[in-house]
Scaffold this motif. Structure first.
Motif, PDB file in Angstrom:
ATOM      1  N   ASP A  39      36.450  86.391  46.374  1.00 36.42           N
ATOM      2  CA  ASP A  39      37.290  86.810  47.661  1.00 36.42           C
ATOM      3  C   ASP A  39      37.349  86.559  48.988  1.00 36.42           C
ATOM      4  OD1 ASP A  39      39.670  87.136  45.217  1.00 36.42           O
ATOM      5  OD2 ASP A  39      40.364  88.530  46.778  1.00 36.42           O
ATOM      6  N   TYR A  42      36.324  82.168  49.812  1.00 37.36           N
ATOM      7  CA  TYR A  42      37.406  81.507  49.795  1.00 37.36           C
ATOM      8  C   TYR A  42      36.946  80.416  50.576  1.00 37.36           C
ATOM      9  CZ  TYR A  42      41.098  83.906  47.441  1.00 37.36           C
ATOM     10  OH  TYR A  42      42.128  84.873  46.752  1.00 37.36           O
ATOM     11  N   LYS A  43      37.340  78.829  50.786  1.00 28.79           N
ATOM     12  CA  LYS A  43      36.592  78.336  51.499  1.00 28.79           C
ATOM     13  C   LYS A  43      37.326  77.913  52.805  1.00 28.79           C
ATOM     14  CE  LYS A  43      37.104  74.638  47.815  1.00 28.79           C
ATOM     15  NZ  LYS A  43      37.515  72.611  47.860  1.00 28.79           N
ATOM     16  N   THR A  56      48.371  77.496  51.131  1.00 26.84           N
ATOM     17  CA  THR A  56      46.774  76.888  50.319  1.00 26.84           C
ATOM     18  C   THR A  56      46.872  78.548  49.079  1.00 26.84           C
ATOM     19  OG1 THR A  56      45.242  77.899  52.313  1.00 26.84           O
ATOM     20  CG2 THR A  56      44.184  78.625  50.151  1.00 26.84           C
ATOM     21  N   TYR A  58      45.849  80.850  46.686  1.00 33.12           N
ATOM     22  CA  TYR A  58      45.185  80.825  46.924  1.00 33.12           C
ATOM     23  C   TYR A  58      44.118  81.673  44.931  1.00 33.12           C
ATOM     24  CZ  TYR A  58      44.737  81.941  51.477  1.00 33.12           C
ATOM     25  OH  TYR A  58      43.907  81.941  53.059  1.00 33.12           O
ATOM     26  N   ALA A  63      40.702  76.543  45.428  1.00 34.59           N
ATOM     27  CA  ALA A  63      40.389  77.554  46.732  1.00 34.59           C
ATOM     28  C   ALA A  63      39.445  78.373  47.100  1.00 34.59           C
ATOM     29  CB  ALA A  63      41.531  78.913  46.607  1.00 34.59           C
ATOM     30  N   PHE A  64      37.847  78.176  46.341  1.00 30.52           N
ATOM     31  CA  PHE A  64      36.824  79.076  46.285  1.00 30.52           C
ATOM     32  C   PHE A  64      35.675  77.768  46.680  1.00 30.52           C
ATOM     33  CE2 PHE A  64      39.412  81.526  43.837  1.00 30.52           C
ATOM     34  CZ  PHE A  64      39.224  82.708  44.374  1.00 30.52           C
ATOM     35  N   TYR A  87      35.998  86.772  55.112  1.00 30.52           N
ATOM     36  CA  TYR A  87      36.937  86.230  54.943  1.00 30.52           C
ATOM     37  C   TYR A  87      38.034  86.582  55.677  1.00 30.52           C
ATOM     38  CZ  TYR A  87      40.700  82.338  53.966  1.00 30.52           C
ATOM     39  OH  TYR A  87      41.617  80.948  53.537  1.00 30.52           O
ATOM     40  N   TYR A  89      42.025  86.969  55.963  1.00 34.59           N
ATOM     41  CA  TYR A  89      43.176  86.926  55.980  1.00 34.59           C
ATOM     42  C   TYR A  89      44.731  87.033  57.041  1.00 34.59           C
ATOM     43  CZ  TYR A  89      41.614  87.884  51.140  1.00 34.59           C
ATOM     44  OH  TYR A  89      40.611  88.242  49.644  1.00 34.59           O
TER      45      TYR A  89
END
Length: 216
Positions: A39, A42-43, A56, A58, A63-64, A87, A89
């Motif tokens: 997790d 994520y990009k 997005t 996920y 997404a990664f 990341y 959020y």
């Protein structure tokens, strides 16, 4: 030259994969071990308007940032430190901050799609799939998102039906065939976890990372 032991742990959302990963981590706590979560990879979406970031998916492999995750895992396998991304959020993109992670003898890689990429699978010594009934997984997700993320029941159910469930069936469930061990009931399956821990101990002893007397 010694090579760190890599354990991949996957399963659907709410399956208990995090509980299994933490059970393994806590058993070997005090030894040279780290937990790496997919997790965190994520990009980066800072180039996108905020409204587009909200769209997005996920639960999709795209997404990664798998290339970065693989590069970091390869560095750790060579006992090189990495700067792990964080990341955000709230902003739906990668933070400017990173966390310095030092290499360890045991690496637990946990995430919903860690077995999807063959390049990642090839770096693993043990591959685990945590298998839990869909009704239990949705209830766990419902409770988590309401309690920890301020979501409503309607929004969680809508997202589950429109995105999470289809992505699970399309991408996550098929990776079960790559697993060395399938663990039913997640973190509640203490017998399976004990067997996995015993296997990890055997590998570590064979690699002379520590002797049986160092086990807990």
């Amino acid at each position: 030259m010694k090579k760190p032991v890599v354990i991949g742990v996957t399963g659907g959302t709410g399956s208990g994969k995090t509980s299994v990963s933490k059970a393994i981590y806590n058993y070997f706590k005090g030894h040279s071990i780290l937990l790496l979560e997919q997790d965190d990879y994520y990009k980066d979406q800072s180039h996108l308007p905020f409204e587009e970031r909200l769209q997005t998916n996920y639960d999709h492999p795209f997404a990664f940032d798998q290339d970065l995750l693989i590069a970091h895992l390869q560095d750790l396998l060579q006992y090189k430190p990495i700067k792990k991304p964080i990341y955000d959020y709230a902003l739906y993109t990668r933070s400017a901050d990173t966390i310095l992670i030092k290499p360890k003898d045991v690496i637990i890689l946990e995430g919903i799609l860690v077995l999807d990429d063959e390049r990642l699978r090839n770096l693993m010594d043990i591959k685990l799939f945590v298998d839990t009934d869909a009704d239990i997984r949705i209830l766990r997700r419902l409770m988590r998102d309401i309690k920890d993320r301020g979501r409503t029941v309607d929004s969680v159910v809508s997202q589950y039906l429109s995105v999470v469930r289809p992505m699970h069936n399309q991408f996550i469930e098929p990776t079960k065939r790559y697993a060395d061990v399938i663990i039913p009931q997640g973190g509640q399956n203490h017998v399976a976890i004990d067997l996995i821990i015993a296997k990890i101990q055997t590998i570590l002893e064979q690699n002379q990372f520590f002797s049986t007397s160092n086990g807990q």
